[in-house]
Design a protein around this motif. Structure first.
Motif, mmCIF file in Angstrom:
data_model
loop_
_atom_site.group_PDB
_atom_site.id
_atom_site.type_symbol
_atom_site.label_atom_id
_atom_site.label_comp_id
_atom_site.label_asym_id
_atom_site.label_seq_id
_atom_site.Cartn_x
_atom_site.Cartn_y
_atom_site.Cartn_z
ATOM 1 N N GLY A 1 2.624 1.661 -3.530
ATOM 2 C CA GLY A 1 1.649 2.070 -4.545
ATOM 3 C C GLY A 1 1.290 3.531 -4.425
ATOM 4 O O GLY A 1 1.178 4.246 -5.442
ATOM 5 N N TYR A 2 1.108 4.001 -3.199
ATOM 6 C CA TYR A 2 0.771 5.408 -3.027
ATOM 7 C C TYR A 2 1.944 6.291 -3.427
ATOM 8 O O TYR A 2 1.755 7.349 -4.048
ATOM 9 C CB TYR A 2 0.376 5.658 -1.575
ATOM 10 N N ALA A 3 3.200 5.901 -3.079
ATOM 11 C CA ALA A 3 4.368 6.706 -3.445
ATOM 12 C C ALA A 3 4.526 6.779 -4.961
ATOM 13 O O ALA A 3 4.872 7.834 -5.524
ATOM 14 C CB ALA A 3 5.623 6.109 -2.798
ATOM 15 N N TYR B 1 0.701 5.709 5.952
ATOM 16 C CA TYR B 1 1.041 4.361 5.483
ATOM 17 C C TYR B 1 2.401 3.923 6.011
ATOM 18 O O TYR B 1 2.611 2.750 6.359
ATOM 19 C CB TYR B 1 1.041 4.325 3.957
ATOM 20 N N GLN C 1 0.832 -1.199 0.000
ATOM 21 C CA GLN C 1 0.000 0.000 0.000
ATOM 22 C C GLN C 1 0.869 1.252 0.000
ATOM 23 O O GLN C 1 0.578 2.232 -0.705
ATOM 24 C CB GLN C 1 -0.900 -0.025 1.238
ATOM 25 N N LEU C 2 1.976 1.242 0.760
ATOM 26 C CA LEU C 2 2.878 2.390 0.822
ATOM 27 C C LEU C 2 3.562 2.633 -0.527
ATOM 28 O O LEU C 2 3.609 3.772 -1.029
ATOM 29 C CB LEU C 2 3.917 2.156 1.917
ATOM 30 N N ARG D 1 1.497 16.173 -0.220
ATOM 31 C CA ARG D 1 1.190 14.865 -0.769
ATOM 32 C C ARG D 1 1.714 13.722 0.113
ATOM 33 O O ARG D 1 1.361 12.558 -0.102
ATOM 34 C CB ARG D 1 1.779 14.742 -2.177
ATOM 35 N N SER D 2 2.569 14.042 1.112
ATOM 36 C CA SER D 2 3.177 12.997 1.955
ATOM 37 C C SER D 2 2.399 12.732 3.238
ATOM 38 O O SER D 2 2.817 11.898 4.048
ATOM 39 C CB SER D 2 4.617 13.393 2.325
ATOM 40 N N GLN E 1 2.092 6.507 -7.146
ATOM 41 C CA GLN E 1 0.994 7.300 -7.684
ATOM 42 C C GLN E 1 1.240 8.791 -7.495
ATOM 43 O O GLN E 1 0.955 9.600 -8.395
ATOM 44 C CB GLN E 1 -0.306 6.881 -6.991
ATOM 45 N N GLN E 2 1.793 9.180 -6.370
ATOM 46 C CA GLN E 2 1.998 10.592 -6.078
ATOM 47 C C GLN E 2 3.403 11.072 -6.450
ATOM 48 O O GLN E 2 3.736 12.229 -6.137
ATOM 49 C CB GLN E 2 1.767 10.825 -4.573
ATOM 50 N N GLN F 1 -0.699 11.357 3.712
ATOM 51 C CA GLN F 1 -1.198 9.987 3.650
ATOM 52 C C GLN F 1 -0.053 8.995 3.553
ATOM 53 O O GLN F 1 -0.128 7.886 4.100
ATOM 54 C CB GLN F 1 -2.151 9.833 2.462
ATOM 55 N N TYR F 2 1.055 9.428 2.866
ATOM 56 C CA TYR F 2 2.228 8.555 2.751
ATOM 57 C C TYR F 2 2.804 8.251 4.137
ATOM 58 O O TYR F 2 3.173 7.110 4.433
ATOM 59 C CB TYR F 2 3.273 9.237 1.875
#
Length: 719
Positions: free
Chosen positions: A226-228, A386, A223-224, A379-380, A230-231, A382-383
């Motif tokens: 994938g989010y990194a 995670y 999950q971490l 943007r970090s 994406q952003q 939510q990162y």
């Protein structure tokens, strides 16, 4: 005076004295029961089968010796926690351990074992096939064998220590030793097995938890990442190790930090260059020029030529060729110095311009990176959430993995905290029966049982045993106690002034002197509950004692149903009380003298058909009044109270009544009933006299013979 409310069922004496009184009275019962129990105990001891007790000793440590520093799965409590030791004692008495011992010793199929301990073998589990027990009942026999062992095993912790004794008792000494040793060995084995089972359970549990933690960690990492992706968040790996390890760093933050440091250095360089530039413009000769080696060499050469030129000017004119040559050289040096200074000043300005341009360029880049960094920070958020979840799952996973490894090592060590201190030896002497102990127990049991029987007999016995009970049981004031005389008539005893009977009635006479304000009552009656309790002897003795103190006394035989006074005087009862009550007024003709005793007596007279009818009139009152005109005291020997109306009628006519109670001869409940009848007739009861008293039969057995016969003993001593 008699008060029925004073009668109590209990004693007012101290409780110990009460028990001593009961023990002395029923001592033969107590001793007989004790002797019987002692004999029964001796017989039972001789008939008992000898039993042998073997003892093995183990040590139970509170904490096991640890080969490693790893702790077990179970929580360790403090040394002072006694629950641990109580648990161990309970495990030593467990049914599972007993059945395990029975199984190891092969007692389940041993017929001699069950016969030795008297096990009923009617159960289907003991059914035999070809001379051996059937296999179908093995579980039942194992349970029964365990119960038998538990019945005869004993666990005895040693106080204030970690030692525990395991005792086993049986008719076979060798068998007792084997069971005690096997019991200790199996307890150690079961303890080790429980530790292994606990470790195995912990490993399995941790293994399941470890798998779940690994799945959560992998999911949070995916999950971490994938989010990194994406952003477009790019972080550099963490640096350092252990406690100095830092978190992941953003590449924008690293670049901003680096450019910020470069911008700071560029600003410092620009300020320095500007300072050099401004300094050179103000002074005309910058410090850079002064520090320039070429300019300094030119100035030194010019100074030398100028000095030479000035020396020539002392002797020659400026147009002097040599002087003119020196002047030309000096001018040439001045132009060279000026050119060099201009070149140095231009270089300082160029450096200043270059430093300022570089600073501005770096500042623009830093401002752009700041904007990019703030955007990355937004943007970090939510990162980081995670990332924290990943860190948490990783820490939990690492902790479970470390614990799993420790349990694996600790489970393989297998250290035990229980050790055998002494093994059981084959006992050489039976532990039971013990003759001396059994005899002591039998004797004590007999004494307790005898005391209980004596107490029960005491509660059922209503007889008046000693003088003190006249007051306690009857509420009747005690005038005195009269000893029982044997082999002598009461009259003969009264004639002997040193006899016990005389001493006793002298005390009674003294007590009567305190019953009224004028001393001994002038008219009194002596009665009892039933015949043969000593009332006639008491009446005779009171009259005798009063006569001996020079009182005029007349004794009247008031028992017209069973007269007795005339026998003492050696006369008949043809004339007496019944004649006067019937209407005859010649009192002198109705009396006779008892010269040896010193008083006058009146017999009962002819026995009337119904004595109560004669007493209901006022003739008795008239007789007493007429007699008191000539005598100091009138003593009436009254008939007994129970079953007759005569005694209450006589008691109502006299000043007081003396009540005779036979020691050990009548129940106190009957005496109370008789006393109530007298009270109903308004009789004045002066007190009670305990007759036929035997000190050896009293509750105490001592103290009552003091004073009786002391004159006789003294006389006997003088003989």
């Amino acid at each position: 005076m008699f008060d029925p409310n004073q009668a109590t069922t209990g004693d007012s004496m101290p409780i110990i004295r009460q028990y001593l009184r009961i023990a002395m009275r029923w001592r033969y019962v107590i001793l007989g029961v004790a002797a019987t129990c002692l004999v029964l105990g001796l017989i039972a001891t001789l008939l008992m089968t000898p039993k042998y007790t073997a003892t093995s000793t183990i040590e139970i440590s509170r904490e096991s010796s640890q080969v490693t520093n790893f702790q077990g799965v179970e929580r360790e409590t403090s040394i002072a926690d006694q629950e641990f030791y109580q648990t161990q004692y309970g495990l030593l008495r467990s049914r599972t351990l007993a059945e395990r011992v029975a199984n190891q010793l092969r007692l389940i199929d041993d017929r001699a074992f069950f016969e030795r301990f008297g096990v009923n073998q009617d159960d289907p589990a003991f059914r035999e096939i070809n001379g051996r027990y059937a296999a179908a009942g093995r579980a039942t026999r194992q349970r029964i064998a365990g119960e038998v062992l538990l019945k005869y095993v004993g666990i005895a912790p040693t106080r204030l220590s970690r030692l525990v004794e395991i005792n086993f008792t049986s008719p076979d000494a060798e068998f007792s030793a084997r069971v005690a040793n096997v019991w200790a060995e199996n307890f150690i084995q079961t303890n080790l097995e429980r530790k292994v089972q606990a470790t195995s359970y912990g490993r399995n549990l941790l293994q399941r938890e470890l798998g779940q933690a690994k799945e959560r960690l992998d999911e949070s990492q995916r999950q971490l990442v994938g989010y990194a992706e994406q952003q477009r968040i790019i972080n550099l790996p963490s640096q350092g190790s252990g406690d100095n390890k830092t978190a992941e760093r953003s590449i924008v933050a690293d670049e901003l930090a680096a450019l910020s440091a470069t911008l700071s250095q560029a600003t410092a360089d620009r300020i320095q260059a500007e300072s050099r530039f401004r300094e050179g413009g103000r002074s005309g000769a910058s410090s850079e020029a002064l520090r320039n080696q070429a300019i300094n060499n030119l100035r030194q050469r010019r100074a030398e030529l100028a000095a030479e030129y000035q020396r020539l000017m002392v002797q020659f004119e400026p147009e002097y060729p040599q002087a003119r040559a020196l002047k030309s050289q000096i001018d040439q040096l001045d132009r060279s110095i000026a050119r060099e200074e201009g070149r140095v000043s231009g270089s300082v300005e160029a450096d200043y311009r270059q430093a300022a341009d570089r600073e501005n360029a770096l500042r623009d880049r830093v401002e752009k990176l700041k904007s990019s960094y703030l955007d990355v920070r937004r943007r970090s958020i939510q990162y980081n959430i995670y990332q924290q979840e990943v860190d948490t799952n990783r820490a939990l996973y690492d902790g479970l993995l470390q614990r799993f490894k420790e349990i694996g090592v600790a489970g393989g060590v297998g250290v035990n905290n229980i050790a055998i201190v002494d093994t059981a030896d084959v006992p050489q002497v039976p532990s039971s029966p013990r003759l001396l102990i059994n005899l002591v127990v039998s004797l004590l049991t007999g004494l307790v049982l005898g005391a209980a029987i004596a107490f029960a007999l005491e509660q059922m016995d209503e007889a008046i045993a000693d003088p003190g009970e006249v007051q306690r049981r009857l509420g009747l004031p005690l005038l005195g106690s009269v000893p029982k005389v044997k082999d002598v008539e009461p009259r003969e005893a009264l004639l002997d002034r040193k006899s016990d009977l005389v001493d006793a009635y002298l005390a009674i006479q003294t007590s009567l002197g305190f019953t009224t304000e004028h001393g001994v009552p002038r008219s009194l009656a002596v009665t009892s509950t039933r015949p043969a309790e000593g009332k006639s002897t008491t009446a005779l003795a009171i009259a005798t004692m009063l006569a001996r103190v020079q009182r005029r006394v007349i004794l009247i035989d008031g028992d017209m149903r069973s007269p007795s006074i005339h026998h003492l005087g050696g006369v008949g009862h043809d004339h007496g009380l019944s004649n006067f009550l019937a209407g005859e007024d010649n009192i002198d003709a109705l009396t006779f003298q008892m010269r040896d005793l010193g008083f006058t007596a009146m017999s009962a007279g002819p026995i009337p058909p119904n004595a109560a009818e004669l007493l209901t009139g006022n003739r008795l009152q008239i007789l007493i009044e007429r007699l008191l005109d000539h005598y100091d005291h009138v003593v009436i020997d009254s008939p007994p109270v129970m079953g007759l109306a005569d005694a209450p009628l006589i008691a109502s006519r006299v000043e007081g009544v003396v009540y005779a109670v036979e020691s050990h001869g009548i129940r106190s409940s009957l005496v109370k009933t008789a006393l109530q009848r007298l009270l109903a007739a308004n009789a004045h009861i002066l007190g009670g006299v305990l007759t036929k008293f035997e000190a050896r039969k009293a509750h105490y057995g001592y103290g009552y013979e003091y004073g009786y016969g002391y004159g006789r003993e003294k006389a006997d001593a003088n003989r």
